[in-house]
Scaffold this motif. Sequence first.
Motif, PDB file in Angstrom:
ATOM      1  N   THR A  10      -0.559  -3.416   4.696  1.00  0.00           N
ATOM      2  CA  THR A  10      -0.845  -4.262   3.532  1.00  0.00           C
ATOM      3  C   THR A  10      -1.495  -5.568   3.965  1.00  0.00           C
ATOM      4  OG1 THR A  10       1.036  -3.315   2.331  1.00  0.00           O
ATOM      5  CG2 THR A  10       0.168  -5.401   1.532  1.00  0.00           C
ATOM      6  N   GLN A  62      -5.191  -4.975   5.293  1.00  0.00           N
ATOM      7  CA  GLN A  62      -6.184  -4.633   4.287  1.00  0.00           C
ATOM      8  C   GLN A  62      -6.718  -5.853   3.540  1.00  0.00           C
ATOM      9  OE1 GLN A  62      -5.068  -1.410   1.712  1.00  0.00           O
ATOM     10  NE2 GLN A  62      -5.360   0.105   3.330  1.00  0.00           N
ATOM     11  N   CYS A 106      -7.499   0.680   9.382  1.00  0.00           N
ATOM     12  CA  CYS A 106      -7.616  -0.540   8.576  1.00  0.00           C
ATOM     13  C   CYS A 106      -8.848  -1.353   8.957  1.00  0.00           C
ATOM     14  CB  CYS A 106      -6.364  -1.391   8.702  1.00  0.00           C
ATOM     15  SG  CYS A 106      -4.873  -0.619   8.037  1.00  0.00           S
ATOM     16  N   VAL A 164       0.839  -1.196   0.000  1.00  0.00           N
ATOM     17  CA  VAL A 164       0.000   0.000   0.000  1.00  0.00           C
ATOM     18  C   VAL A 164       0.878   1.252   0.000  1.00  0.00           C
ATOM     19  CG1 VAL A 164      -1.901  -1.158   1.179  1.00  0.00           C
ATOM     20  CG2 VAL A 164      -0.141   0.002   2.514  1.00  0.00           C
TER      21      VAL A 164
END
Length: 230
Positions: free
Chosen positions: A130, A133, A91, A62
């Motif tokens: 990352t 997510q 998140c 990300v």
Amino acid sequence: GLIARDVRIFDYKQRERTLGVVSEISLDINYAALFHHQPFLNALDIRNGDLTVPLPPAQGQVSKAELKHFRAHVYFPPERIEVTQAEGLFCGVRISASGQLIKRENYQQSPKESPENAAKRLRFLQTVVTMLQRFRYPEQAPELQVKFSGDLSQLEDAHVEATLSGNRILRDDYEARDLFLRAEWKDHTCTIPQLEWRDAIGRFAGTASWSRVNRRAAFQARSSIALQSL
């Protein structure tokens, strides 16, 4: 005091990049102390803030970390910082924190972090964001509650307690239900006395600990979950 509404925070290197938007910031100021060049801020109140941390470009990672709907109430009594309530959405996880830090009168700010260490911390944050997510929460957001206490000049010695709970958590084709995690950082040791969840097949329960001093870890687990899909 002072009240600022519709506050925008910009990247000092790239003014066109907005790092934060806050609906309202309230400052409780002791003007007598201000005029005498003494600590003058009694309290800080932040309402409805969206904050962004830009991350270095990396393939498959990300490009930013975002904290949404952030609000906080912070008090500054003599030689202390008290956070009575700080919460936001990170998140998809609702995070709330409270606690206090001692700030002694002779407090010395830590030496400026080297560019290498700062880049390492950003890469770690990028990896975590990352990973997070990829999770989905069909019902309500999981909740992470954190309580802390310590000395601002010795944060590595702080005492931190955290609990994480979630009803339904999906990642790819795997679904976990009734997740509960309890963790503690104390005396340079991270302890997880409780970690459990269930899935369509069975349950998982485990405990763990890790010492920063000797770099040793110990864990116990009991599982009847669907390991292959996990």
